[in-house]
Design a protein around this motif. Structure first.
Motif, PDB file in Angstrom:
ATOM      1  N   LEU A  78      18.117  -1.395  -1.507  1.00 38.66           N
ATOM      2  CA  LEU A  78      17.327  -1.523  -0.273  1.00 38.66           C
ATOM      3  C   LEU A  78      16.249  -0.448  -0.215  1.00 38.66           C
ATOM      4  CD1 LEU A  78      20.190  -2.298   2.258  1.00 38.66           C
ATOM      5  CD2 LEU A  78      18.263  -3.783   1.729  1.00 38.66           C
ATOM      6  N   GLU A  79      16.622   0.739  -0.644  1.00 37.82           N
ATOM      7  CA  GLU A  79      15.667   1.855  -0.618  1.00 37.82           C
ATOM      8  C   GLU A  79      14.488   1.573  -1.561  1.00 37.82           C
ATOM      9  OE1 GLU A  79      16.308   6.367  -1.604  1.00 37.82           O
ATOM     10  OE2 GLU A  79      17.872   5.622  -0.246  1.00 37.82           O
ATOM     11  N   ARG A  80      14.817   1.028  -2.749  1.00 38.18           N
ATOM     12  CA  ARG A  80      13.743   0.727  -3.716  1.00 38.18           C
ATOM     13  C   ARG A  80      12.831  -0.380  -3.181  1.00 38.18           C
ATOM     14  NH1 ARG A  80      18.011   1.660  -7.709  1.00 38.18           N
ATOM     15  NH2 ARG A  80      18.473  -0.554  -7.902  1.00 38.18           N
ATOM     16  N   GLN A  81      13.428  -1.384  -2.516  1.00 38.86           N
ATOM     17  CA  GLN A  81      12.580  -2.453  -1.971  1.00 38.86           C
ATOM     18  C   GLN A  81      11.686  -1.880  -0.864  1.00 38.86           C
ATOM     19  OE1 GLN A  81      12.435  -4.880  -3.717  1.00 38.86           O
ATOM     20  NE2 GLN A  81      14.395  -5.662  -4.406  1.00 38.86           N
ATOM     21  N   ASP A  82      12.276  -1.052  -0.006  1.00 33.12           N
ATOM     22  CA  ASP A  82      11.465  -0.465   1.080  1.00 33.12           C
ATOM     23  C   ASP A  82      10.318   0.364   0.506  1.00 33.12           C
ATOM     24  OD1 ASP A  82      13.035  -1.618   2.933  1.00 33.12           O
ATOM     25  OD2 ASP A  82      14.181   0.180   3.479  1.00 33.12           O
ATOM     26  N   ALA A  83      10.610   1.075  -0.581  1.00 35.48           N
ATOM     27  CA  ALA A  83       9.563   1.915  -1.192  1.00 35.48           C
ATOM     28  C   ALA A  83       8.427   1.028  -1.701  1.00 35.48           C
ATOM     29  CB  ALA A  83      10.154   2.746  -2.331  1.00 35.48           C
ATOM     30  N   PHE A  85       7.589  -1.956  -0.446  1.00 33.76           N
ATOM     31  CA  PHE A  85       6.842  -2.475   0.710  1.00 33.76           C
ATOM     32  C   PHE A  85       5.981  -1.382   1.344  1.00 33.76           C
ATOM     33  CE2 PHE A  85      10.331  -5.746   0.702  1.00 33.76           C
ATOM     34  CZ  PHE A  85       9.497  -6.797   0.316  1.00 33.76           C
ATOM     35  N   ALA A  86       6.434  -0.134   1.251  1.00 38.69           N
ATOM     36  CA  ALA A  86       5.652   0.965   1.840  1.00 38.69           C
ATOM     37  C   ALA A  86       4.336   1.166   1.086  1.00 38.69           C
ATOM     38  CB  ALA A  86       6.480   2.245   1.835  1.00 38.69           C
ATOM     39  N   THR A  87       4.301   0.850  -0.213  1.00 45.92           N
ATOM     40  CA  THR A  87       3.032   1.049  -0.956  1.00 45.92           C
ATOM     41  C   THR A  87       1.986   0.024  -0.514  1.00 45.92           C
ATOM     42  OG1 THR A  87       3.465  -0.492  -2.792  1.00 45.92           O
ATOM     43  CG2 THR A  87       4.301   1.758  -3.045  1.00 45.92           C
ATOM     44  N   ARG A  88       2.438  -1.172  -0.125  1.00 46.54           N
ATOM     45  CA  ARG A  88       1.563  -2.273   0.298  1.00 46.54           C
ATOM     46  C   ARG A  88       0.502  -2.579  -0.772  1.00 46.54           C
ATOM     47  NH1 ARG A  88      -1.159  -1.325   5.328  1.00 46.54           N
ATOM     48  NH2 ARG A  88      -1.057   0.906   5.023  1.00 46.54           N
ATOM     49  N   ARG A  89       0.885  -2.430  -2.032  1.00 46.94           N
ATOM     50  CA  ARG A  89      -0.056  -2.654  -3.142  1.00 46.94           C
ATOM     51  C   ARG A  89       0.586  -3.520  -4.209  1.00 46.94           C
ATOM     52  NH1 ARG A  89      -3.906   1.490  -2.591  1.00 46.94           N
ATOM     53  NH2 ARG A  89      -5.126   0.096  -3.883  1.00 46.94           N
ATOM     54  N   LEU A  90      -0.251  -4.078  -5.069  1.00 45.79           N
ATOM     55  CA  LEU A  90       0.273  -4.723  -6.266  1.00 45.79           C
ATOM     56  C   LEU A  90       0.784  -3.642  -7.201  1.00 45.79           C
ATOM     57  CD1 LEU A  90      -2.380  -7.380  -7.388  1.00 45.79           C
ATOM     58  CD2 LEU A  90      -0.512  -7.604  -5.783  1.00 45.79           C
ATOM     59  N   GLN A 163       7.297 -11.428  -1.821  1.00 46.39           N
ATOM     60  CA  GLN A 163       8.367 -10.427  -1.905  1.00 46.39           C
ATOM     61  C   GLN A 163       9.011 -10.205  -0.524  1.00 46.39           C
ATOM     62  OE1 GLN A 163       8.538  -7.528  -4.662  1.00 46.39           O
ATOM     63  NE2 GLN A 163       6.757  -8.091  -5.869  1.00 46.39           N
ATOM     64  N   HIS A 164       8.194 -10.279   0.543  1.00 40.13           N
ATOM     65  CA  HIS A 164       8.792 -10.193   1.888  1.00 40.13           C
ATOM     66  C   HIS A 164       9.745 -11.367   2.106  1.00 40.13           C
ATOM     67  CE1 HIS A 164       6.832  -6.787   3.793  1.00 40.13           C
ATOM     68  NE2 HIS A 164       5.680  -7.156   3.265  1.00 40.13           N
ATOM     69  N   LEU A 165       9.353 -12.541   1.627  1.00 44.11           N
ATOM     70  CA  LEU A 165      10.209 -13.723   1.801  1.00 44.11           C
ATOM     71  C   LEU A 165      11.490 -13.594   0.979  1.00 44.11           C
ATOM     72  CD1 LEU A 165       7.294 -16.248   1.933  1.00 44.11           C
ATOM     73  CD2 LEU A 165       9.109 -16.128   3.642  1.00 44.11           C
ATOM     74  N   LEU A 166      11.388 -13.000  -0.204  1.00 40.94           N
ATOM     75  CA  LEU A 166      12.607 -12.792  -1.014  1.00 40.94           C
ATOM     76  C   LEU A 166      13.549 -11.812  -0.306  1.00 40.94           C
ATOM     77  CD1 LEU A 166      10.921 -12.574  -4.517  1.00 40.94           C
ATOM     78  CD2 LEU A 166      12.518 -14.355  -3.774  1.00 40.94           C
ATOM     79  N   ALA A 167      12.967 -10.787   0.298  1.00 42.13           N
ATOM     80  CA  ALA A 167      13.788  -9.818   1.040  1.00 42.13           C
ATOM     81  C   ALA A 167      14.480 -10.525   2.203  1.00 42.13           C
ATOM     82  CB  ALA A 167      12.922  -8.662   1.539  1.00 42.13           C
ATOM     83  N   MET A 168      13.759 -11.468   2.821  1.00 42.36           N
ATOM     84  CA  MET A 168      14.347 -12.237   3.932  1.00 42.36           C
ATOM     85  C   MET A 168      15.502 -13.107   3.420  1.00 42.36           C
ATOM     86  SD  MET A 168      12.473 -15.271   6.045  1.00 42.36           S
ATOM     87  CE  MET A 168      12.700 -16.496   4.746  1.00 42.36           C
ATOM     88  N   LEU A 169      15.302 -13.762   2.274  1.00 45.92           N
ATOM     89  CA  LEU A 169      16.373 -14.601   1.719  1.00 45.92           C
ATOM     90  C   LEU A 169      17.593 -13.735   1.392  1.00 45.92           C
ATOM     91  CD1 LEU A 169      14.410 -16.979  -0.726  1.00 45.92           C
ATOM     92  CD2 LEU A 169      15.236 -17.497   1.574  1.00 45.92           C
TER      93      LEU A 169
END
Ligand code: SAM
Length: 500
Positions: A78-83, A85-90, A163-169
């Motif tokens: 979860l921490e890695r995914q949040d990191a 999303f925090a970059t908001r970059r490719l 990736q946001h949708l994958l996190a939701m799934l």
């Protein structure tokens, strides 16, 4: 050829017990094949029957498939995914790969003003085509610049959105340890590449991703990006796309027992088909979905495409699929989605370097695409839903279908919050839905009326069901919609939450 008697016997016996030996069915068959031969005959049908075969001595045990457990992300994941999303970059390798693909394709430096101008023109043309009604669009992605424009403008936002949708799934328990995924209308591989990146931050999950695409130019770009950004042995194996038209695709060409089927920004591009034909297309491919598989359909957030997806969702519900989310049918009725415009949002992405260069001339806003806004539906073959809440019998709340009779009165209601803030910072507006309304209903709250007792309306995530006590009903004749006015006296909470 497998004979009918064999299939019906297998189906019958499998319906009476969870496991049996293949030899057990021999007495019921006219043709007494040895078990080895029987196994060869039934193997192609096992997936469809949701059965599996295991060797048991000289025999074979046939049993019902056990549904895979949901994949739950651990705190480190979860921490890695949040990191991310925090970059908001490719990811840097992907951003660079796109920058390299363009000059490779056109044979000139990316900094060449003529190339940048052609990219700008391609982006503008694509956008103007996009706003036309579906049947007037000419978007076929047959020319190199159609796809290069897509890479520069659409790809980054759709990639992060996926990736946001994958996190939701994952949050909804719809990912499994090992998945077979199909991406229909993959374009330059936005969804497969996003899946590979998302899974690279998971410890114990793997996936094989298949895709379908009809544009040669998109497939070429996809193959290049796959080569630059993934490696053999990665957790996600991305197969080369099947070049085919979805409208005529033979489902036998795609794998069986698909765990996740994605249609991202593609169904709205299939022109000249009715809503029924579009629903039939999805159902045709849904035949390849595992019994506990998931279909995710995403469309852009603008009104026409968004409302069309709600109509399609209901058409699919009527064909037997379950709407898992974001809609909840809290009164147990079907909805009237004709005027349903509801979309989700996530934080903007950072512009890519290429967007920055393209936007360095006149009218920069035309080349920056950073907003994440999308309409989605998750569908299942089983009855799984995100929220199974039903309004309890005897609740003293108004069905929104009755709202027109309560104008200028105070009411209580239970409804899902179906938008982010559609107003501004001074006056917040949120779409509400209880599945019964035939006209749009919005909750309106002046910022100075937000209190700890009603702020759940502001902070609750998209799709959350809320109990709303004491709001004043107003009709908005200009839009033939109803507003419920939230004041300091309004209490808003999740059903069943006790107030402190
Ligand atoms: C807007 S792009 C979406 C690409 C990707 N899924 C995404 O979300 O970024 C739509 C894609 O669907 C493809 N497409 C449209 N109609 C199709 C059809 N009938 N059969 C196969 N692909 C189709 C287009 O070629 C294009 O690549």
């Amino acid at each position: 050829m497998t004979d009918k008697q064999l299939i019906s016997t297998i189906k019958y016996v499998a319906g009476t017990k969870p496991a049996f030996l293949l030899s057990e069915i021999v007495p019921y068959l006219e043709k007494k094949h040895p078990v080895e031969k029987l196994l060869t005959l039934i193997t192609p049908l096992l997936d469809e029957l949701n059965l599996e075969a295991k060797k048991a001595g000289t025999d074979y045990e046939i049993s019902r498939k056990v549904p895979a457990a949901p994949y739950t992300m651990n705190p480190a994941e979860l921490e890695r995914q949040d990191a991310f999303f925090a970059t908001r970059r490719l990811p840097p390798a992907l951003e660079t790969a796109i920058e390299q693909y363009i000059p490779r394709k056109v044979g000139k430096e990316l900094a060449d003003p003529a190339i940048l101008e052609r990219l700008r023109r391609a982006i503008v043309a694509q956008k103007s085509d996009y706003w036309k009604p579906t049947h007037q669009r000419s978007l076929q992605y047959t020319k190199a610049y159609h796809v290069l424009g897509y890479l520069a403008y659409h790809f980054p936002v759709y990639y992060v959105q996926t990736q946001h949708l994958l996190a939701m799934l994952a949050r909804d328990g719809l990912l499994k340890n090992s998945m077979t995924i199909l991406d229909a209308g993959t374009g330059p591989g936005v969804v497969p590449l996003a899946i590979a990146d998302f899974y690279s931050r998971l410890d114990g999950a793997a996936a094989t991703v298949y895709s379908v695409e009809r544009s040669e130019e998109h497939i070429e770009a996809f193959m290049y990006l796959r080569e630059q950004c993934t490696q053999k042995g990665d957790k996600v194996s991305i197969k080369p796309p099947l070049k085919a038209d979805l409208t005529t695709l033979d489902p036998a060409k795609i794998p069986q027992q698909i765990d996740l089927m994605v249609f991202s920004n593609v169904l709205n591009e299939i022109s000249d088909v009715s809503m029924d034909q579009r629903a039939d297309l999805v159902m045709k491919l849904a035949g390849r979905l595992a019994p506990d598989g998931t279909i995710l359909i995403i469309e852009p957030a603008e009104e026409a495409n968004s409302s069309q997806l709600r109509l399609l969702s209901l058409a699919l519900k009527k064909r037997g699929l379950t709407i898992h989310s974001p809609c909840s049918f809290i009164w147990g009725t079907n909805c009237t989605p004709d005027r349903c415009w509801s979309f989700a949002t996530n934080r903007n992405i950072q512009p890519t370097r290429l967007m920055g260069v393209l936007a360095s001339g006149e009218e920069p806003f035309r080349y920056l695409n950073i907003d994440i806004k999308y309409t989605y539906v998750v569908l299942r073959k089983d009855a799984k839903v995100r929220d199974s809440y039903r309004v309890p019998m005897g609740s003293r709340v108004l069905r929104l279908s009755q709202i027109r009779r309560h104008v200028e009165k105070r009411i209580n209601l239970i409804a899902a919050k179906m938008s982010g803030n559609l107003g501004d910072a001074k006056t917040l507006v949120f779409k509400l839905c209880d599945g019964t309304a035939d006209v749009p209903v919005y909750a309106v709250v002046p910022a100075y009326h937000v209190t700890p007792e009603n702020e759940a309306l502001v902070s609750a995530p998209y799709g959350t069901i809320l109990e709303i006590e004491s709001v004043l009903v107003r009709h908005n004749p200009k839009h033939d919609a109803y507003n419920v006015l939230v004041s300091r006296n309004t209490a808003i909470q999740k059903p069943g939450t006790t107030k402190e």
